[in-house]
Design a protein around this motif. Structure first.
Motif, short mmCIF file in Angstrom:
data_model
loop_
_atom_site.label_atom_id
_atom_site.label_comp_id
_atom_site.label_asym_id
_atom_site.label_seq_id
_atom_site.Cartn_x
_atom_site.Cartn_y
_atom_site.Cartn_z
N VAL A 268 0.86 -1.18 0.00
CA VAL A 268 0.00 0.00 0.00
C VAL A 268 0.89 1.24 0.00
O VAL A 268 1.81 1.35 0.82
CB VAL A 268 -0.95 0.01 1.21
CG1 VAL A 268 -1.61 1.38 1.37
CG2 VAL A 268 -2.03 -1.06 1.04
N LEU A 269 0.64 2.11 -0.97
CA LEU A 269 1.42 3.33 -1.13
C LEU A 269 0.62 4.48 -0.53
O LEU A 269 -0.49 4.78 -0.99
CB LEU A 269 1.66 3.55 -2.62
CG LEU A 269 2.61 4.63 -3.09
CD1 LEU A 269 4.00 4.45 -2.48
CD2 LEU A 269 2.68 4.60 -4.62
N LEU A 270 1.18 5.08 0.51
CA LEU A 270 0.52 6.19 1.19
C LEU A 270 1.31 7.47 0.96
O LEU A 270 2.50 7.43 0.69
CB LEU A 270 0.47 5.94 2.71
CG LEU A 270 -0.27 4.72 3.22
CD1 LEU A 270 -0.15 4.66 4.74
CD2 LEU A 270 -1.73 4.77 2.81
N GLY A 271 0.64 8.59 1.15
CA GLY A 271 1.35 9.86 1.07
C GLY A 271 0.38 10.98 0.78
O GLY A 271 -0.72 10.73 0.26
N PRO A 272 0.80 12.21 1.11
CA PRO A 272 -0.09 13.34 0.88
C PRO A 272 -0.37 13.56 -0.60
O PRO A 272 0.35 13.06 -1.46
CB PRO A 272 0.67 14.53 1.48
CG PRO A 272 2.06 14.08 1.72
CD PRO A 272 2.07 12.60 1.75
N SER A 273 -1.40 14.31 -0.86
CA SER A 273 -1.77 14.67 -2.23
C SER A 273 -0.59 15.38 -2.89
O SER A 273 0.06 16.23 -2.27
CB SER A 273 -2.99 15.58 -2.16
OG SER A 273 -3.30 16.04 -3.44
N CYS B 219 2.38 5.05 -10.31
CA CYS B 219 1.54 4.01 -10.95
C CYS B 219 1.58 4.16 -12.47
O CYS B 219 1.69 3.17 -13.20
CB CYS B 219 0.10 4.11 -10.48
SG CYS B 219 -0.15 3.64 -8.77
N ARG B 220 1.47 5.39 -12.92
CA ARG B 220 1.41 5.63 -14.37
C ARG B 220 2.73 5.28 -15.05
O ARG B 220 2.74 4.89 -16.22
CB ARG B 220 1.02 7.07 -14.66
CG ARG B 220 -0.44 7.37 -14.24
CD ARG B 220 -0.75 8.86 -14.25
NE ARG B 220 -0.58 9.44 -15.57
CZ ARG B 220 -1.50 9.38 -16.53
NH1 ARG B 220 -2.65 8.79 -16.30
NH2 ARG B 220 -1.28 9.90 -17.71
N CYS B 221 3.83 5.42 -14.33
CA CYS B 221 5.12 5.02 -14.90
C CYS B 221 5.23 3.49 -14.97
O CYS B 221 5.79 2.95 -15.91
CB CYS B 221 6.27 5.58 -14.08
SG CYS B 221 6.51 7.36 -14.32
N VAL B 222 4.66 2.81 -13.95
CA VAL B 222 4.78 1.35 -13.93
C VAL B 222 4.05 0.74 -15.12
O VAL B 222 4.52 -0.22 -15.71
CB VAL B 222 4.23 0.76 -12.60
CG1 VAL B 222 4.07 -0.75 -12.69
CG2 VAL B 222 5.17 1.13 -11.46
N ILE C 29 -1.70 -6.06 -10.16
CA ILE C 29 -2.73 -5.04 -10.39
C ILE C 29 -2.37 -3.78 -9.60
O ILE C 29 -2.02 -3.84 -8.42
CB ILE C 29 -4.14 -5.50 -9.97
CG1 ILE C 29 -4.52 -6.80 -10.71
CG2 ILE C 29 -5.18 -4.43 -10.31
CD1 ILE C 29 -5.95 -7.25 -10.45
N LEU C 30 -2.43 -2.64 -10.29
CA LEU C 30 -2.23 -1.34 -9.66
C LEU C 30 -3.60 -0.75 -9.37
O LEU C 30 -4.47 -0.72 -10.25
CB LEU C 30 -1.51 -0.38 -10.63
CG LEU C 30 -0.22 -0.87 -11.27
CD1 LEU C 30 0.22 0.12 -12.35
CD2 LEU C 30 0.85 -1.02 -10.21
N PHE C 31 -3.80 -0.29 -8.16
CA PHE C 31 -5.05 0.37 -7.79
C PHE C 31 -4.72 1.79 -7.40
O PHE C 31 -3.95 2.01 -6.46
CB PHE C 31 -5.70 -0.31 -6.58
CG PHE C 31 -6.20 -1.71 -6.83
CD1 PHE C 31 -7.54 -1.94 -7.15
CD2 PHE C 31 -5.37 -2.80 -6.70
CE1 PHE C 31 -8.02 -3.22 -7.35
CE2 PHE C 31 -5.84 -4.10 -6.91
CZ PHE C 31 -7.18 -4.30 -7.23
N ASP C 32 -5.27 2.78 -8.11
CA ASP C 32 -4.98 4.17 -7.76
C ASP C 32 -6.24 4.80 -7.16
O ASP C 32 -7.14 5.22 -7.88
CB ASP C 32 -4.50 4.96 -8.97
CG ASP C 32 -3.98 6.34 -8.58
OD1 ASP C 32 -3.97 6.68 -7.36
OD2 ASP C 32 -3.57 7.10 -9.49
N LEU D 72 -0.31 -3.36 -5.95
CA LEU D 72 0.24 -2.09 -5.48
C LEU D 72 -0.95 -1.14 -5.40
O LEU D 72 -1.61 -0.87 -6.40
CB LEU D 72 1.29 -1.55 -6.46
CG LEU D 72 1.92 -0.21 -6.11
CD1 LEU D 72 2.66 -0.27 -4.77
CD2 LEU D 72 2.89 0.23 -7.21
N VAL D 73 -1.26 -0.70 -4.18
CA VAL D 73 -2.52 -0.01 -3.92
C VAL D 73 -2.28 1.38 -3.34
O VAL D 73 -1.69 1.52 -2.26
CB VAL D 73 -3.39 -0.81 -2.92
CG1 VAL D 73 -4.73 -0.12 -2.70
CG2 VAL D 73 -3.59 -2.25 -3.39
N VAL D 74 -2.72 2.41 -4.05
CA VAL D 74 -2.74 3.76 -3.50
C VAL D 74 -4.12 3.95 -2.87
O VAL D 74 -5.14 3.77 -3.55
CB VAL D 74 -2.53 4.83 -4.59
CG1 VAL D 74 -2.61 6.23 -3.98
CG2 VAL D 74 -1.21 4.61 -5.31
#
Ligand code: ADP
Ligand code: MG
Length: 253
Positions: free
Chosen positions: A44-49, A57-60, A171-174, A203-205
């Motif tokens: 899970v990828l966390l972080g501020p806006s 994600c878009r690069c992956v 699977i990438l979840f944004d 990989l989940v945002v």
């Protein structure tokens, strides 16, 4: 258990980002990003806006190119273009905040289009598989509906079925639940939790901290284009290492 930015490489990583940098003009959006996701792992990828999560994600899946560094899928660096890139991209599913279903097509068509066109699956096999996947996400009765006839939560579950129909390795979840009304968030997280339990590499945002605690094997915290720490969820939530992560958690929890 927590490890800092250059955490040790894993030989078994399905996805590896190595020293990835991305700029938009003057803005340095990804800064020396290293990240491994092992087969079967949920990160899970966390972080501020604005910290660069969507860009990562878009690069992956190469909706964006990187300026430097490497993205390696199952041992093969993603090339800039060509057939090999198409082959590798087909192994990466993507679920966005805004479901992105084709509005003029039925639910069934939305799920079968790519397998038939890209993977050359026979239409009847693609159909059988789509019905199976719809059943799995609890929408067996919606095959002939159009997206506009479905709730947001149902549309997002169709989007997940559509991603699964390509038999992705990852699977990438944004932010898959960010556009949903609160009462629909649970049904989508439930499908994602099941996928995680079944061993899907994800990989989940997300800003859903309950999901992160429950389903993540590791949490990666991003700020201003850098991954500042990665740790198992208990360690990250109970003992964040960086001031930035502490501030972030204080604001959202
Ligand atoms: P997050 O998903 O963590 O909110 P993003 O990856 O969307 O962050 O954005 C990171 C930074 O890159 C932001 O400052 C954003 O404004 C900038 N950015 C994102 N996409 C573009 C783009 N296509 N052109 C210019 N700047 C962009
Ligand atoms: Mg984003």
């Amino acid at each position: 258990m927590a490890s800092g930015p250059g955490s040790a490489a894993r030989a078994d990583a399905l996805l590896q980002l190595r020293g990835v940098n991305k700029r938009y003009g003057q803005a340095h959006v990804l800064r020396d990003v290293d990240l491994d996701v092992a087969a079967g792992e949920v990160v899970v990828l966390l972080g501020p806006s604005g910290s660069g999560k969507s860009t990562l994600c878009r690069c992956v899946n190469r909706l964006e190119t990187v300026d430097s560094g490497e993205i390696v899928l199952d041992g093969t660096p993603l090339p800039a273009e060509g057939r090999e890139l198409a082959r590798l991209r087909a192994q990466v599913g993507m679920v966005f905040q805004s479901f992105n279903l084709f509005g003029h097509r039925t639910v069934l068509d939305n799920i079968t289009l790519a397998p038939v066109r890209v993977r050359r699956l026979a239409p009847d096999r693609a159909r059988a598989r789509a019905l199976e996947l719809l059943d799995r996400v609890g929408l067996a009765d919606k095959a002939d509906a159009h997206p506009a006839q479905l709730s947001g939560g149902q549309q997002q579950r169709v989007a997940i079925a559509r991603a699964l129909a390509m038999d992705p390795r990852l699977i990438l979840f944004d932010e898959p639940t960010s556009a949903l009304d609160p009462e629909m968030i649970g049904e989508v997280l439930e499908v994602m939790t099941e996928l995680a339990a079944e061993g899907m590499t994800m990989l989940v945002v997300t800003h859903e901290m309950g999901f992160a605690r429950r389903a993540a094997d590791r949490v990666a915290f991003m700020d201003q284009g850098r991954i500042l720490e990665t740790a198992p969820p208990e360690a990250f939530f109970d003992r964040p290492e960086s001031d930035r992560a502490r501030d972030f958690l204080a604001r959202i929890l």
